[in-house]
Design an enzyme around this catalytic site. Structure first.
Site, PDB file in Angstrom:
ATOM      1  N   ARG A 286      73.399  57.276  47.819  1.00 34.24           N
ATOM      2  CA  ARG A 286      73.088  58.486  47.059  1.00 34.24           C
ATOM      3  C   ARG A 286      71.570  58.577  46.921  1.00 34.24           C
ATOM      4  NH1 ARG A 286      72.677  59.164  41.185  1.00 34.24           N
ATOM      5  NH2 ARG A 286      72.509  61.413  40.928  1.00 34.24           N
TER       6      ARG A 286
ATOM      7  N   HIS B 225      66.469  65.747  41.430  1.00 36.87           N
ATOM      8  CA  HIS B 225      66.366  64.584  40.555  1.00 36.87           C
ATOM      9  C   HIS B 225      64.962  64.624  39.947  1.00 36.87           C
ATOM     10  CE1 HIS B 225      68.086  60.320  39.783  1.00 36.87           C
ATOM     11  NE2 HIS B 225      67.005  60.441  39.018  1.00 36.87           N
TER      12      HIS B 225
ATOM     13  N   GLU C 195      71.534  64.544  36.148  1.00 32.57           N
ATOM     14  CA  GLU C 195      71.244  64.411  34.720  1.00 32.57           C
ATOM     15  C   GLU C 195      70.411  65.565  34.164  1.00 32.57           C
ATOM     16  OE1 GLU C 195      69.523  60.535  34.113  1.00 32.57           O
ATOM     17  OE2 GLU C 195      71.316  59.500  34.751  1.00 32.57           O
TER      18      GLU C 195
ATOM     19  N   ASN D   3      77.069  59.303  35.276  1.00 39.26           N
ATOM     20  CA  ASN D   3      76.101  58.212  35.128  1.00 39.26           C
ATOM     21  C   ASN D   3      76.289  57.606  33.747  1.00 39.26           C
ATOM     22  OD1 ASN D   3      75.123  59.052  37.552  1.00 39.26           O
ATOM     23  ND2 ASN D   3      73.079  59.613  36.835  1.00 39.26           N
TER      24      ASN D   3
ATOM     25  N   TYR E  94      75.275  54.100  31.237  1.00 38.02           N
ATOM     26  CA  TYR E  94      74.554  52.840  31.031  1.00 38.02           C
ATOM     27  C   TYR E  94      74.896  52.163  29.698  1.00 38.02           C
ATOM     28  CZ  TYR E  94      71.663  54.125  35.019  1.00 38.02           C
ATOM     29  OH  TYR E  94      71.238  54.444  36.281  1.00 38.02           O
TER      30      TYR E  94
ATOM     31  N   GLU F 172      75.957  56.438  38.873  1.00 39.72           N
ATOM     32  CA  GLU F 172      74.902  55.491  38.483  1.00 39.72           C
ATOM     33  C   GLU F 172      75.432  54.566  37.407  1.00 39.72           C
ATOM     34  OE1 GLU F 172      71.013  56.857  37.186  1.00 39.72           O
ATOM     35  OE2 GLU F 172      71.013  58.390  38.758  1.00 39.72           O
TER      36      GLU F 172
HETATM   37  O1  IFM Z   1      66.013  55.566  36.721  1.00 35.46           O
HETATM   38  C1  IFM Z   1      66.903  56.407  36.073  1.00 35.46           C
HETATM   39  C2  IFM Z   1      67.411  57.466  37.026  1.00 35.46           C
HETATM   40  O2  IFM Z   1      66.383  58.186  37.585  1.00 35.46           O
HETATM   41  C3  IFM Z   1      68.320  58.406  36.294  1.00 35.46           C
HETATM   42  N1  IFM Z   1      69.347  57.713  35.571  1.00 35.46           N
HETATM   43  C4  IFM Z   1      68.947  56.606  34.744  1.00 35.46           C
HETATM   44  C5  IFM Z   1      68.084  55.653  35.529  1.00 35.46           C
HETATM   45  C6  IFM Z   1      67.661  54.474  34.630  1.00 35.46           C
HETATM   46  O3  IFM Z   1      66.945  54.931  33.536  1.00 35.46           O
END
Ligand code: IFM
Length: 463
Positions: A74, A118, A163, A290, A292, A367
């Protein structure tokens, strides 16, 4: 348990974070060139001028991907490389670079997943109002068509935006991302014009790319954990701004009532024109997620200082316009180098909730990954912490698949260490280390581990 047939393992990157070569072959500045060159905006004054020098090391990086056994890659396309003035003249050299990338992937049996945006908006468009104006969404559709015409015979999956939450709120409300604006109304206009850009781009792409291409958008959807008596109310407000602001128009053709209510003191949303919601509400084949970390929220009671541990590099201005009374409480550790908590159950909750709300819509984790303060010992990075993070999140994916949730793939962020936006090069997310002096790439233990997961299609037993 083995991952199902067809489940795709990949890695993700983004143009400004890895390419470098910012003023070569006709590329013109993006908002991130301007922002990163503005003193005080990025740690150490770092810029993407060289980054990982991927632009010049394309073949080496393609070989690296192949050596890991990646099934999909990606990447994002830099709008200012392809249409340097934002609209109008097309820069063939820019298109050629991405064409070589796509061909190189296909030659190695790796599926190209292309993201059109992006965050590297051409600066000339920002000078005309950026995402606060409708004309940027229209220019984006033209850019999508150009890229679709050039690569549409070979790209497997098209992702319009990455995002948009960050682009709109971190860029125009908190001002901690480019273009560095702190204006609540501007951020809400940006939300809408990014949504509109998504819809217009999908329409344009569909007209020019191969019929079996897939279409998607990638959202950083938030998991908010309510705390105390006011937790649910707090959650409702920030979920409206963070999640429903994009899911609503894109997948349901509406801005949710909660969103309109939370932002009532800022705008009446009269910049939404007739027909916009219909345009935005285009069918997609897969939703990119995405994920985290998660957040703990409640309403601030006005006593003491409001806790703002939202994990998004909060500046003085908030990225939550209209929800200033929501307090983000510190999360339980351990935390990654970003200060983000590690909550794989959050990924399960998120994927499950999405599958319940949007049955029949396949999901893809586009992500997931972690920054840790890697140490190099004998030329190697033994990043057990990153392996553990990725393993636990892959386990979460397996758990929901076992319960019938349709998750089609997992992309680790990131293939290699890169420019982490306002944190510059201080945060390392890669499964491959980049030495920023020599630009040498070295596989970390996590890269070897991930390659083994791909090869066996199973998670190894925990030691
Ligand atoms: O590095 C970023 C990415 O560009 C977008 N999503 C989160 C990642 C980590 O912060």
């Amino acid at each position: 348990m083995a991952f199902p047939d067809g489940f795709l393992f990949g890695s993700a990157t983004a143009s400004y974070q890895i390419e470098g070569a910012v003023d070569e072959d006709g590329r013109r500045p993006s908002i991130w060139d301007t922002f990163s060159r503005t003193p005080g905006k990025v740690v150490n004054g770092d810029t993407g001028d060289v980054a990982d020098d991927h632009y010049h090391r394309l073949d080496e990086d393609l070989d690296l991907m192949a050596s890991l056994g990646l099934e999909a890659y990606r990447f994002s396309i830099a709008w200012p490389r392809v249409i340097p003035e934002g609209r109008g003249a097309v820069n063939q050299a820019g298109l050629d670079f991405y064409s070589r990338l796509v061909d190189g992937l296909l030659a190695r049996g790796i599926r190209p997943v292309a993201t059109l945006y992006h965050w590297d908006l051409p600066q000339v468009l920002e000078d005309e109002g950026g995402w606060t104006v409708r004309s940027t969404a229209e220019a984006f559709a033209d850019y999508a068509r150009v890229v679709g015409q050039a690569l549409g015979d070979r790209v497997h999956t098209w992702t319009t935006l990455n995002e948009p939450w960050c682009a709109a709120y971190l860029g125009y409300a908190a001002g901690v991302h480019a273009p560095g604006i702190t204006d609540r109304l501007a951020s809400l206009k940006a939300v809408h014009h990014l949504n509109l850009a998504h819809g217009l781009a999908l329409k344009a792409l569909r007209e020019v790319v191969k019929p079996d291409a897939e279409f998607s958008v990638t959202l950083n959807l938030h998991v908010f954990r309510p705390v105390g008596d006011t937790g649910l109310d707090a959650q409702r407000r920030v979920a409206a701004l963070g999640n429903a602001a994009f899911l609503g128009p894109m997948l349901e053709g509406v801005y949710p009532t909660d969103m309109l209510e939370v932002t009532r003191s800022i705008t009446d949303w009269s910049f939404v024109e007739e027909g916009d919601l219909e345009t935005i509400n285009q069918p997609i084949d897969v939703l990119g997620v995405n994920y985290y970390s998660s957040s703990n929220v409640r309403l601030w009671d006005g006593a003491g200082e409001r806790s703002r541990a939202d994990g998004h590099n909060a500046g003085t201005a908030t990225p939550w316009p209209g929800a200033e009374d929501v307090e983000f409480l510190p999360t339980e550790g351990p935390h990654t180098d970003m200060g983000w908590n590690i909550d794989p159950a959050g990924l399960e909750d998120l994927l499950t909730a999405l599958s319940e709300r949007y049955p029949g819509l396949p999901l893809m984790v586009t992500e997931n990954g972690a920054a840790f303060p890697d140490e190099v010992r004998d030329g190697r990075v033994h990043d057990a912490d990153r392996i553990d993070y990725v393993r636990r999140h892959l386990q979460a994916v397996q758990n929901v698949i076992a319960r019938g949730v349709d998750v089609r793939g997992y992309f680790v962020w990131s293939l290699m260490d890169n420019f982490e936006w306002a944190f510059g090069y201080t945060k390392r997310f890669g499964i491959v280390r980049v030495d920023y002096d020599t630009l040498e790439r070295t596989r970390k233990d996590s890269a070897d581990w991930f390659a083994e997961v791909i090869r066996t299609r199973e998670l190894p037993e925990t030691p």
